[in-house]
Design an enzyme around this catalytic site. Structure first.
Site, short mmCIF file in Angstrom:
data_model
loop_
_atom_site.label_atom_id
_atom_site.label_comp_id
_atom_site.label_asym_id
_atom_site.label_seq_id
_atom_site.Cartn_x
_atom_site.Cartn_y
_atom_site.Cartn_z
N LYS A 13 -6.68 -15.59 -2.91
CA LYS A 13 -5.77 -16.44 -3.88
C LYS A 13 -4.43 -16.72 -3.48
CE LYS A 13 -6.91 -13.14 -7.02
NZ LYS A 13 -7.68 -12.25 -6.18
N ARG A 88 -6.97 -11.61 -16.59
CA ARG A 88 -8.00 -10.71 -15.67
C ARG A 88 -8.77 -9.94 -16.65
NH1 ARG A 88 -4.78 -9.55 -10.64
NH2 ARG A 88 -5.60 -8.06 -9.54
N ARG A 127 -5.73 -6.53 5.98
CA ARG A 127 -4.63 -6.53 5.45
C ARG A 127 -3.97 -4.83 5.24
NH1 ARG A 127 -4.74 -8.98 -0.72
NH2 ARG A 127 -5.39 -6.85 -1.38
N ARG A 133 -0.41 -2.16 2.20
CA ARG A 133 -0.13 -2.13 0.60
C ARG A 133 -0.79 -0.82 0.16
NH1 ARG A 133 -2.37 -7.42 -2.59
NH2 ARG A 133 -3.51 -5.83 -3.83
N ARG A 144 -10.98 -1.53 -7.75
CA ARG A 144 -10.58 -3.12 -8.26
C ARG A 144 -11.68 -4.05 -8.07
NH1 ARG A 144 -6.53 -2.17 -4.22
NH2 ARG A 144 -6.47 -4.52 -3.51
N1 LIG Z 1 -3.23 -9.67 -14.91
C1 LIG Z 1 -2.93 -8.34 -14.47
N2 LIG Z 1 -3.31 -7.22 -15.62
C2 LIG Z 1 -3.24 -6.16 -15.25
N3 LIG Z 1 -2.83 -5.77 -14.04
C3 LIG Z 1 -2.48 -6.50 -13.08
C4 LIG Z 1 -2.38 -7.81 -13.35
N4 LIG Z 1 -2.30 -8.59 -12.08
C5 LIG Z 1 -2.00 -7.42 -11.35
N5 LIG Z 1 -2.21 -6.29 -11.94
C6 LIG Z 1 -1.71 -5.05 -11.04
O1 LIG Z 1 -1.18 -5.25 -9.72
C7 LIG Z 1 -2.27 -4.71 -8.93
C8 LIG Z 1 -2.13 -5.46 -7.67
O2 LIG Z 1 -2.48 -6.90 -8.00
P1 LIG Z 1 -3.17 -7.99 -7.20
O3 LIG Z 1 -3.37 -9.37 -7.72
O4 LIG Z 1 -1.97 -8.25 -6.16
O5 LIG Z 1 -4.17 -7.55 -6.05
P2 LIG Z 1 -5.67 -7.42 -5.92
O6 LIG Z 1 -6.31 -7.30 -7.14
O7 LIG Z 1 -5.92 -6.80 -5.00
O8 LIG Z 1 -5.82 -9.18 -5.53
P3 LIG Z 1 -5.65 -9.86 -4.20
O9 LIG Z 1 -6.38 -9.40 -3.26
O10 LIG Z 1 -5.74 -11.16 -4.44
O11 LIG Z 1 -3.99 -9.65 -3.79
C9 LIG Z 1 -3.62 -4.43 -9.48
O12 LIG Z 1 -4.55 -3.58 -9.14
C10 LIG Z 1 -2.98 -4.18 -11.07
O13 LIG Z 1 -2.80 -2.71 -11.08
MG LIG Z 2 -2.99 -11.14 -4.20
#
Ligand SMILES: Nc1ncnc2c1ncn2[C@@H]1O[C@H](COP(=O)(O)OP(=O)(O)OP(=O)(O)O)[C@@H](O)[C@H]1O
Ligand SMILES: [Mg+2]
Length: 187
Positions: A13, A88, A127, A133, A144
């Protein structure tokens, strides 16, 4: 153009949002990036979000909705945006609907990127090794993905029912996937 980019963790994304941002000349807004920035700088928001993020849980809606609302009100978001990682859950869909109704700026499309679970796990392991991270631990990743399946994946039906959903195969070269998205959305 106002877009959501949706899909499971590791599907690409953030990568595609950045390319679409450049192509359409609109900002890419990632709630995860905003939280990570605040974490790094140990702001109040960062401190509040930290425990949830480290566990791989969603940050409470109240905090998350507020940062999106503030961000969409900024000047550079006047001509459109791409939201990555929001909404989400069902409550966030409703909060976003209300924000957009208030602003008088309806959503155009929701892009859903797809990839098989083994591809996602492989990309996140890579990653984790490259970027370190703090939430790319095996436990947080599993959590997640589970939260995604339970709370986020069902939201795709909502946008499908609104006739806004564009489903794109997220496996292949980055540029190729980007071309697939633009082909469906229009130049
Ligand atoms: N819309 C949201 N609502 C609640 N918490 C969020 C939201 N967006 C991000 N977070 C918080 O930030 C953290 C990291 O989000 P991020 O989208 O970067 O990672 P991801 O879920 O691993 O997806 P990606 O692999 O695409 O980066 C999530 O695990 C959550 O704790
Ligand atoms: Mg991301």
């Amino acid at each position: 153009m106002r877009l959501l980019i949706m899909g499971p963790q590791g599907v690409g994304k953030g990568t595609q949002a950045a390319l679409l941002s450049e192509h359409y000349g609109i900002p890419a807004i990632s709630t995860g990036d905003i939280f990570r920035y605040n974490l790094k700088n140990q702001t109040e928001l960062g401190k509040e979000a930290q425990a949830y993020m480290d566990r791989g849980e969603l940050v409470p809606d109240e905090l998350t909705n507020k940062i999106v609302k503030d961000r969409l009100a900024m000047d550079d978001a006047k001509n459109g945006w791409i939201l990555d990682g929001y909404p989400r859950n069902a409550a966030q869909v409703q909060a976003l609907d209300e924000m957009l109704a208030d602003l008088g700026t309806p959503l155009d499309n929701a892009v859903a990127l797809e990839a098989a679970r083994d591809v996602l796990l492989e990309r996140m392991a890579k990653r984790a090794a490259e970027q370190g991270r703090s939430d790319d631990t095996p436990e947080a990743i599993a959590k997640r993905l589970e939260t995604y399946e339970r709370e986020t994946a069902p939201l795709l039906d909502i946008y499908e029912n609104r006739g806004m959903l564009v489903v794109v195969n997220g496996v292949g070269e980055i540029a190729e996937i980007n071309a697939r998205i633009i082909e469906q959305l229009g130049e």
